[in-house]
Design a protein around this motif. Sequence first.
Motif, PDB file in Angstrom:
ATOM      1  N   ALA A   1       0.835  -1.200   0.000  1.00 37.37           N
ATOM      2  CA  ALA A   1       0.000   0.000   0.000  1.00 37.37           C
ATOM      3  C   ALA A   1       0.873   1.254   0.000  1.00 37.37           C
ATOM      4  O   ALA A   1       2.044   1.201   0.383  1.00 37.37           O
ATOM      5  CB  ALA A   1      -0.911   0.012   1.229  1.00 37.37           C
ATOM      6  N   PHE A   2       0.267   2.362  -0.401  1.00 44.09           N
ATOM      7  CA  PHE A   2       0.945   3.645  -0.315  1.00 44.09           C
ATOM      8  C   PHE A   2       0.637   4.252   1.060  1.00 44.09           C
ATOM      9  O   PHE A   2      -0.354   3.914   1.704  1.00 44.09           O
ATOM     10  CB  PHE A   2       0.516   4.562  -1.458  1.00 44.09           C
ATOM     11  CG  PHE A   2       1.249   4.250  -2.743  1.00 44.09           C
ATOM     12  CD1 PHE A   2       1.104   3.009  -3.362  1.00 44.09           C
ATOM     13  CD2 PHE A   2       2.116   5.168  -3.309  1.00 44.09           C
ATOM     14  CE1 PHE A   2       1.809   2.691  -4.525  1.00 44.09           C
ATOM     15  CE2 PHE A   2       2.823   4.868  -4.477  1.00 44.09           C
ATOM     16  CZ  PHE A   2       2.661   3.634  -5.080  1.00 44.09           C
ATOM     17  N   VAL A   3       1.540   5.149   1.497  1.00 40.62           N
ATOM     18  CA  VAL A   3       1.489   5.685   2.857  1.00 40.62           C
ATOM     19  C   VAL A   3       1.590   7.207   2.801  1.00 40.62           C
ATOM     20  O   VAL A   3       2.470   7.750   2.120  1.00 40.62           O
ATOM     21  CB  VAL A   3       2.672   5.114   3.689  1.00 40.62           C
ATOM     22  CG1 VAL A   3       2.742   5.763   5.059  1.00 40.62           C
ATOM     23  CG2 VAL A   3       2.564   3.594   3.803  1.00 40.62           C
ATOM     24  N   VAL A   4       0.695   7.872   3.522  1.00 45.24           N
ATOM     25  CA  VAL A   4       0.811   9.323   3.684  1.00 45.24           C
ATOM     26  C   VAL A   4       1.709   9.574   4.895  1.00 45.24           C
ATOM     27  O   VAL A   4       1.484   9.004   5.963  1.00 45.24           O
ATOM     28  CB  VAL A   4      -0.555   9.989   3.916  1.00 45.24           C
ATOM     29  CG1 VAL A   4      -0.393  11.503   3.986  1.00 45.24           C
ATOM     30  CG2 VAL A   4      -1.547   9.608   2.819  1.00 45.24           C
ATOM     31  N   THR A   5       2.716  10.411   4.727  1.00 48.22           N
ATOM     32  CA  THR A   5       3.658  10.683   5.808  1.00 48.22           C
ATOM     33  C   THR A   5       3.368  12.018   6.493  1.00 48.22           C
ATOM     34  O   THR A   5       2.496  12.776   6.065  1.00 48.22           O
ATOM     35  CB  THR A   5       5.100  10.715   5.274  1.00 48.22           C
ATOM     36  OG1 THR A   5       5.225  11.841   4.397  1.00 48.22           O
ATOM     37  CG2 THR A   5       5.443   9.415   4.536  1.00 48.22           C
ATOM     38  N   GLN A   6       4.150  12.282   7.543  1.00 51.74           N
ATOM     39  CA  GLN A   6       3.986  13.528   8.302  1.00 51.74           C
ATOM     40  C   GLN A   6       4.175  14.779   7.454  1.00 51.74           C
ATOM     41  O   GLN A   6       3.802  15.878   7.878  1.00 51.74           O
ATOM     42  CB  GLN A   6       5.003  13.575   9.455  1.00 51.74           C
ATOM     43  CG  GLN A   6       4.832  12.489  10.493  1.00 51.74           C
ATOM     44  CD  GLN A   6       3.565  12.660  11.304  1.00 51.74           C
ATOM     45  OE1 GLN A   6       3.283  13.732  11.794  1.00 51.74           O
ATOM     46  NE2 GLN A   6       2.799  11.597  11.404  1.00 51.74           N
ATOM     47  N   LEU A   7       4.756  14.628   6.261  1.00 56.84           N
ATOM     48  CA  LEU A   7       4.883  15.796   5.381  1.00 56.84           C
ATOM     49  C   LEU A   7       3.516  16.379   5.042  1.00 56.84           C
ATOM     50  O   LEU A   7       3.405  17.523   4.623  1.00 56.84           O
ATOM     51  CB  LEU A   7       5.618  15.416   4.092  1.00 56.84           C
ATOM     52  CG  LEU A   7       7.101  15.075   4.256  1.00 56.84           C
ATOM     53  CD1 LEU A   7       7.650  14.520   2.949  1.00 56.84           C
ATOM     54  CD2 LEU A   7       7.896  16.307   4.677  1.00 56.84           C
ATOM     55  N   CYS A   8       2.474  15.566   5.223  1.00 55.55           N
ATOM     56  CA  CYS A   8       1.099  16.021   4.969  1.00 55.55           C
ATOM     57  C   CYS A   8       0.526  16.787   6.152  1.00 55.55           C
ATOM     58  O   CYS A   8      -0.422  17.551   5.999  1.00 55.55           O
ATOM     59  CB  CYS A   8       0.218  14.815   4.673  1.00 55.55           C
ATOM     60  SG  CYS A   8      -1.559  15.127   4.572  1.00 55.55           S
ATOM     61  N   LYS A   9       1.108  16.587   7.338  1.00 58.61           N
ATOM     62  CA  LYS A   9       0.489  17.081   8.561  1.00 58.61           C
ATOM     63  C   LYS A   9       0.214  18.583   8.484  1.00 58.61           C
ATOM     64  O   LYS A   9       1.100  19.372   8.182  1.00 58.61           O
ATOM     65  CB  LYS A   9       1.399  16.791   9.750  1.00 58.61           C
ATOM     66  CG  LYS A   9       0.728  16.967  11.081  1.00 58.61           C
ATOM     67  CD  LYS A   9       1.678  16.526  12.181  1.00 58.61           C
ATOM     68  CE  LYS A   9       1.106  16.865  13.531  1.00 58.61           C
ATOM     69  NZ  LYS A   9       2.100  16.631  14.587  1.00 58.61           N
ATOM     70  N   ASP A  10      -1.017  18.935   8.738  1.00 58.54           N
ATOM     71  CA  ASP A  10      -1.495  20.314   8.719  1.00 58.54           C
ATOM     72  C   ASP A  10      -1.463  20.944   7.325  1.00 58.54           C
ATOM     73  O   ASP A  10      -1.751  22.126   7.188  1.00 58.54           O
ATOM     74  CB  ASP A  10      -0.727  21.188   9.713  1.00 58.54           C
ATOM     75  CG  ASP A  10      -0.913  20.713  11.146  1.00 58.54           C
ATOM     76  OD1 ASP A  10      -1.999  20.200  11.458  1.00 58.54           O
ATOM     77  OD2 ASP A  10       0.020  20.858  11.947  1.00 58.54           O
ATOM     78  N   CYS A  11      -1.081  20.173   6.320  1.00 58.22           N
ATOM     79  CA  CYS A  11      -1.120  20.697   4.956  1.00 58.22           C
ATOM     80  C   CYS A  11      -2.438  20.287   4.319  1.00 58.22           C
ATOM     81  O   CYS A  11      -3.227  21.102   3.894  1.00 58.22           O
ATOM     82  CB  CYS A  11       0.053  20.160   4.150  1.00 58.22           C
ATOM     83  SG  CYS A  11       1.637  20.550   4.887  1.00 58.22           S
ATOM     84  N   VAL A  12      -2.662  18.959   4.287  1.00 55.81           N
ATOM     85  CA  VAL A  12      -3.933  18.394   3.851  1.00 55.81           C
ATOM     86  C   VAL A  12      -4.411  18.995   2.533  1.00 55.81           C
ATOM     87  O   VAL A  12      -5.551  19.391   2.390  1.00 55.81           O
ATOM     88  CB  VAL A  12      -5.012  18.504   4.951  1.00 55.81           C
ATOM     89  CG1 VAL A  12      -6.168  17.555   4.654  1.00 55.81           C
ATOM     90  CG2 VAL A  12      -4.431  18.123   6.305  1.00 55.81           C
ATOM     91  N   ASP A  13      -3.511  19.090   1.592  1.00 55.45           N
ATOM     92  CA  ASP A  13      -3.902  19.345   0.221  1.00 55.45           C
ATOM     93  C   ASP A  13      -4.586  18.054  -0.240  1.00 55.45           C
ATOM     94  O   ASP A  13      -4.153  16.976   0.116  1.00 55.45           O
ATOM     95  CB  ASP A  13      -2.645  19.600  -0.615  1.00 55.45           C
ATOM     96  CG  ASP A  13      -2.966  20.059  -2.008  1.00 55.45           C
ATOM     97  OD1 ASP A  13      -2.614  21.194  -2.345  1.00 55.45           O
ATOM     98  OD2 ASP A  13      -3.553  19.278  -2.771  1.00 55.45           O
ATOM     99  N   THR A  14      -5.659  18.165  -0.974  1.00 55.74           N
ATOM    100  CA  THR A  14      -6.392  16.935  -1.291  1.00 55.74           C
ATOM    101  C   THR A  14      -6.324  16.563  -2.778  1.00 55.74           C
ATOM    102  O   THR A  14      -7.209  15.870  -3.286  1.00 55.74           O
ATOM    103  CB  THR A  14      -7.863  17.065  -0.850  1.00 55.74           C
ATOM    104  OG1 THR A  14      -8.407  18.252  -1.420  1.00 55.74           O
ATOM    105  CG2 THR A  14      -7.983  17.106   0.659  1.00 55.74           C
TER     106      THR A  14
END
Length: 113
Positions: A1-14
């Motif tokens: 599976a693919f994984v969303v990392t902390q680089l997304c945290k508080d960014c949450v571009d969708t």
Amino acid sequence: AFVVTQLCKDCVDTACVAVCPVDCFYQPKDISAETPNMLYISPEECIDCAVCEPECPWEAIYPEEDVPDVFEDDIALNELSDTERDLFELAEVKDHTPPSADEVAANKAKYGL
Ligand code: SF4
């Protein structure tokens, strides 16, 4: 599976949510220490199509086997969207302004990347 990392945290571009063919991105119903404000990929539902990876302007999505060591805990965090489904809802596509290259680099630098 693919994984969303902390680089997304508080960014949450969708942008990733918009392209996923099986709608397997989730968001926490309530932000907490256990469920930080980021997107989560259900490993049970992800079909490894890889479409989302290049769409993320923050470069926050990795195949599980390529997740950098600094984000190792995020593999289990994404799994919460399967094991604690009650805490999550399907992610919705939102309007967003893509970050600049400098913003992406600064976000990565927080994690030594
Ligand atoms: Fe969805 Fe494909 Fe990304 Fe998995 S790899 S989260 S199925 S877009």
